[in-house]
Design a protein around this motif. Structure first.
Motif, PDB file in Angstrom:
ATOM      1  N   LYS A   1       2.336   0.192 -18.864  1.00  0.00           N
ATOM      2  CA  LYS A   1       1.786   0.315 -17.514  1.00  0.00           C
ATOM      3  C   LYS A   1       2.857   0.650 -16.475  1.00  0.00           C
TER       4      LYS A   1
ATOM      5  N   GLU B   1       2.426   2.327  -3.849  1.00  0.00           N
ATOM      6  CA  GLU B   1       1.853   0.983  -3.842  1.00  0.00           C
ATOM      7  C   GLU B   1       1.740   0.471  -5.267  1.00  0.00           C
TER       8      GLU B   1
ATOM      9  N   GLU C   1      -0.121  -1.687  -7.986  1.00  0.00           N
ATOM     10  CA  GLU C   1      -1.458  -2.219  -8.245  1.00  0.00           C
ATOM     11  C   GLU C   1      -1.326  -3.705  -8.583  1.00  0.00           C
ATOM     12  N   LYS C   2      -2.075  -4.515  -7.865  1.00  0.00           N
ATOM     13  CA  LYS C   2      -2.039  -5.958  -8.094  1.00  0.00           C
ATOM     14  C   LYS C   2      -2.560  -6.249  -9.502  1.00  0.00           C
ATOM     15  N   SER C   3      -1.870  -7.167 -10.205  1.00  0.00           N
ATOM     16  CA  SER C   3      -2.311  -7.518 -11.554  1.00  0.00           C
ATOM     17  C   SER C   3      -1.882  -8.941 -11.890  1.00  0.00           C
TER      18      SER C   3
ATOM     19  N   TYR D   1       4.291  -7.886 -12.439  1.00  0.00           N
ATOM     20  CA  TYR D   1       3.795  -7.907 -11.059  1.00  0.00           C
ATOM     21  C   TYR D   1       3.964  -9.298 -10.448  1.00  0.00           C
TER      22      TYR D   1
END
Length: 161
Positions: free
Chosen positions: A101, A139, A141-143, A148
């Motif tokens: 990712k 940005e 991506e919140k995870s 993260y």
């Protein structure tokens, strides 16, 4: 809402391990491409010679987005690791999913983008060198993945509310 002045002051006070305190902020245009990171030499936006660094950023922030550098990271392919350099350095062993990712980003600086004329912020990253024509903010991506979460944890220690 974050206290922008105190957050900038806090980041600059603790950034010696990973950034020059005078280069910890970068102008980010609305299209997310990088502008100047030499805040001390900008003479637009009614900046005066006697303004301190934080005052300069606040004047610029009325017109432009500002990215505040909280550290940098680099991925190590064969062993699925990520080295994170900030106030404290970390070595994360990533799952294959996490590595796939995030590892395409190679080496980047991470931090917060404060939106112009506000105290709203976005967690993200920028190219290490703003000299490339396509250098930009991206940005994150919140995870719930460890990578993260660690970035978010580091940033949370730098932000003053």
């Amino acid at each position: 809402m974050i206290n922008v002045y105190e957050t900038i002051k806090n980041i600059r006070a603790t950034c010696d391990n990973y950034a020059d305190p005078d280069l910890v902020a970068t102008v980010i245009h609305d299209n997310y491409y990088m502008g100047s990171n030499n805040i001390c030499e900008l003479d637009t936006f009614e900046i005066k010679n006697e303004d301190n660094f934080e005052e300069r950023i606040l004047k610029i922030l009325k017109h432009e987005n500002i990215f505040l550098n909280c550290g940098m990271y680099a991925f190590v392919p064969i062993i699925n690791e990520c080295d994170i350099y900030s106030t404290t350095d970390y070595n994360l062993k990533l799952t294959q999913e996490e590595f796939e990712k995030y590892s395409h980003e190679k080496e980047r600086v991470f931090g917060i983008l404060i939106k112009s004329n506000s105290s709203e912020f976005i967690i993200g990253s920028c190219d290490l060198c703003g000299c490339s024509i396509d250098a930009a903010f991206k940005e994150m991506e919140k995870s719930d993945l460890d990578f993260y979460k660690k970035i978010e944890e580091i940033i949370d220690t730098k932000i003053i509310y």
